[in-house]
Enzyme design. Structure first.
Site, PDB file in Angstrom:
ATOM      1  N   LYS A  32       4.042  -7.021   4.151  1.00  0.00           N
ATOM      2  CA  LYS A  32       3.759  -5.628   3.837  1.00  0.00           C
ATOM      3  C   LYS A  32       3.430  -4.935   5.144  1.00  0.00           C
ATOM      4  O   LYS A  32       2.913  -5.526   6.093  1.00  0.00           O
ATOM      5  CB  LYS A  32       2.631  -5.489   2.831  1.00  0.00           C
ATOM      6  CG  LYS A  32       1.242  -5.899   3.290  1.00  0.00           C
ATOM      7  CD  LYS A  32       0.462  -4.900   4.117  1.00  0.00           C
ATOM      8  CE  LYS A  32       0.383  -3.555   3.448  1.00  0.00           C
ATOM      9  NZ  LYS A  32      -0.320  -2.555   4.362  1.00  0.00           N
ATOM     10  N   GLU A  86       5.822   4.746   7.398  1.00  0.00           N
ATOM     11  CA  GLU A  86       5.387   5.848   6.538  1.00  0.00           C
ATOM     12  C   GLU A  86       6.182   7.117   6.837  1.00  0.00           C
ATOM     13  O   GLU A  86       6.203   7.607   7.968  1.00  0.00           O
ATOM     14  CB  GLU A  86       3.890   6.092   6.726  1.00  0.00           C
ATOM     15  CG  GLU A  86       3.050   4.988   6.110  1.00  0.00           C
ATOM     16  CD  GLU A  86       1.576   5.127   6.382  1.00  0.00           C
ATOM     17  OE1 GLU A  86       0.787   4.542   5.605  1.00  0.00           O
ATOM     18  OE2 GLU A  86       1.196   5.784   7.361  1.00  0.00           O
ATOM     19  N   THR A 130       0.868  -1.185   0.000  1.00  0.00           N
ATOM     20  CA  THR A 130       0.000   0.000   0.000  1.00  0.00           C
ATOM     21  C   THR A 130       0.904   1.235   0.000  1.00  0.00           C
ATOM     22  O   THR A 130       1.379   1.657  -1.038  1.00  0.00           O
ATOM     23  CB  THR A 130      -0.968  -0.015   1.204  1.00  0.00           C
ATOM     24  OG1 THR A 130      -0.246  -0.254   2.411  1.00  0.00           O
ATOM     25  CG2 THR A 130      -2.002  -1.113   1.024  1.00  0.00           C
ATOM     26  N   ASN A 140      -0.704  10.467   5.683  1.00  0.00           N
ATOM     27  CA  ASN A 140      -1.948  10.067   6.340  1.00  0.00           C
ATOM     28  C   ASN A 140      -3.035  11.126   6.292  1.00  0.00           C
ATOM     29  O   ASN A 140      -4.203  10.832   6.516  1.00  0.00           O
ATOM     30  CB  ASN A 140      -1.643   9.637   7.777  1.00  0.00           C
ATOM     31  CG  ASN A 140      -1.023   8.269   7.815  1.00  0.00           C
ATOM     32  OD1 ASN A 140      -1.726   7.261   7.663  1.00  0.00           O
ATOM     33  ND2 ASN A 140       0.280   8.209   7.973  1.00  0.00           N
ATOM     34  N   THR A 157       0.817  -6.584  13.410  1.00  0.00           N
ATOM     35  CA  THR A 157       0.009  -5.637  12.655  1.00  0.00           C
ATOM     36  C   THR A 157       0.612  -5.350  11.295  1.00  0.00           C
ATOM     37  O   THR A 157       1.447  -4.484  11.147  1.00  0.00           O
ATOM     38  CB  THR A 157      -0.165  -4.338  13.447  1.00  0.00           C
ATOM     39  OG1 THR A 157      -0.810  -4.669  14.661  1.00  0.00           O
ATOM     40  CG2 THR A 157      -1.014  -3.344  12.704  1.00  0.00           C
ATOM     41  N   THR A 213      -7.939   9.996  -0.117  1.00  0.00           N
ATOM     42  CA  THR A 213      -8.089  10.692  -1.395  1.00  0.00           C
ATOM     43  C   THR A 213      -6.889  10.522  -2.291  1.00  0.00           C
ATOM     44  O   THR A 213      -6.936  10.889  -3.454  1.00  0.00           O
ATOM     45  CB  THR A 213      -8.330  12.183  -1.153  1.00  0.00           C
ATOM     46  OG1 THR A 213      -7.283  12.705  -0.319  1.00  0.00           O
ATOM     47  CG2 THR A 213      -9.660  12.395  -0.478  1.00  0.00           C
TER      48      THR A 213
END
Length: 401
Positions: free
Chosen positions: A177, A274, A151, A396, A188, A401
């Site tokens: 991932k 991230e 992702t 985030n 997680t 979107t």
């Protein structure tokens, strides 16, 4: 047969004997691979661990139910972009439909098929797209499936280890991932480990459950536990080694190799958090108990203040010691030592003189190691995380979107 010079060794990515996979783009994402499969040509012993989030997604529930029946699986269908989480009865029916379609494609019983999804919570799977994509999957030995589950990850997390068990070459290959929503209370993210070792499903489950606690459960990126996450292990026995049980001579070698696979995947996830620019490793020594050592280590790598300081290359050890004190760990508050990248900052809970420019320079490295000596027992702990950057907020703030 390849002769191994030590009990196990890392090798280039390859699937164990009898495993096949594929990863393709079917339109769930704009351009990148988003759909794949992983399967064994024979039924495999299987084990799994699963998210403790109460809103557990349909594919996670389904796969858990299949493995819990008799600890066997033969295939997994995987997708990114759409999590199929919080999707009600339709989401469950869609997961079962995926299972049925793959079972028909492989000509096996549906009880041998699991499903894994990751992506946006709340959206239904576009089943026409899934149905049209399934015939495009082919049995390859490539690593394409490792890309199909990504992702916000920058790259796949993969590792392959081989060991010799009673003269039989055994391969353990894992991929995972995970980049955000990482704070395991199990594991997680999505992780998949395959091996051609011969081991019963119940013994494999015990090994996985035990080792997850000190590998995947000791990483954190942002303190959030997702709804879809699981680690699934499949062992098809095609290496034809003598069956592994905890009382056999080869078990310790296999367990050590398996631990390396889980640990390396965990660290790769933490490093790819991230927006991250640094992997943070915390080692805690001389804790009163193993639970205390693990808890303190994970609290430090999970502290937003510590993470932000590391991003800013600020040797503010006060954020570390305050985090330690905020845990319920049994402490001797007058005798805590702290160092960063081998440079001592604190001894017996008091500041040591240090050259700030030297410490700041070492904090510019891509890996930051924090060592904490609690001087209060014989136990230890270890955890991994990453720094907290401006880019984490950017990613985030616009995930939907």
């Amino acid at each position: 047969m390849q002769v191994l010079t030590k009990s196990f060794q890392k090798v280039a990515f390859q699937w164990p004997e009898g495993f096949y996979s594929d990863g393709i783009h079917i339109g769930l994402r704009r351009q990148k691979k988003d759909f794949g499969w992983l399967f064994s040509k024979v039924p495999a012993a299987a084990a799994g661990t699963y998210t403790t989030n109460q809103f557990q997604a349909a594919p996670t529930k389904l796969t858990k139910a299949m493995i819990d029946q008799d600890h066997q699986l033969q295939g997994l269908l995987l997708n990114s972009a759409v999590a199929n989480s919080c999707t009600g009865q339709q989401g469950w029916d869609n997961a079962v439909q995926e299972q049925t379609w793959l079972a028909n494609k492989l000509a096996v019983d549906p009880s041998l098929i699991g499903v894994a999804s990751t992506g946006l919570i709340g959206a239904q799977l576009p089943m026409d797209v899934i149905k049209n994509g399934l015939p495009q999957l082919t049995p390859t030995k490539s690593d394409a499936v490792t890309y199909a589950v990504l992702t916000t990850d920058k790259q796949p997390k993969t590792i392959c280890v081989q060991c010799e068990l009673s003269g039989h070459l055994v391969t353990i290959t894992g991929f995972a991932k995970g980049s955000g929503m990482i704070h395991p209370k199990m594991a997680t993210m999505l992780g998949f480990i395959t091996t051609d070792a011969q081991i019963a499903g119940e013994d494999l489950q015990a090994l996985l459950s035990d080792q997850v606690d000190e590998t995947f459960n000791q990483i954190t990126v942002d303190g959030d536990t997702s709804t879809n996450d699981m680690v699934v292990t499949m062992a098809n026995g095609l290496a034809e080694n003598p069956n592994l049980t905890p009382d056999t001579a080869d078990y310790a070698t296999f367990a050590a190799a398996f631990h390396t696979v889980l640990g390396e995947l965990a660290k790769q996830i933490a490093a790819d958090g991230e927006g991250a620019t640094k992997l943070v490793e915390c080692n805690v020594w001389h804790a009163a108990s193993e639970a205390d050592g693990q808890q303190v280590a994970k609290a430090i790598v999970g502290s937003n203040l510590v993470k932000a300081a590391i991003f800013g290359e600020d040797p503010n050890w006060g954020r570390i010691i305050s985090t330690i004190g905020a845990t319920p760990a049994d402490l001797d508050i007058d005798h805590v030592n702290i160092s960063m990248n081998g440079l001592p900052l604190v001894a017996d809970s008091l500041a040591l003189p240090f050259d700030e420019a030297t410490v700041k320079a070492t904090l510019g490295q891509s890996k930051i190691t924090i060592d904490v000596d609690l001087q209060h027992g014989d136990a230890s702990g270890q955890a991994w995380g990453c720094d907290l950057t401006y880019n984490y907020v950017k990613i985030n703030a616009s995930y939907h979107t």
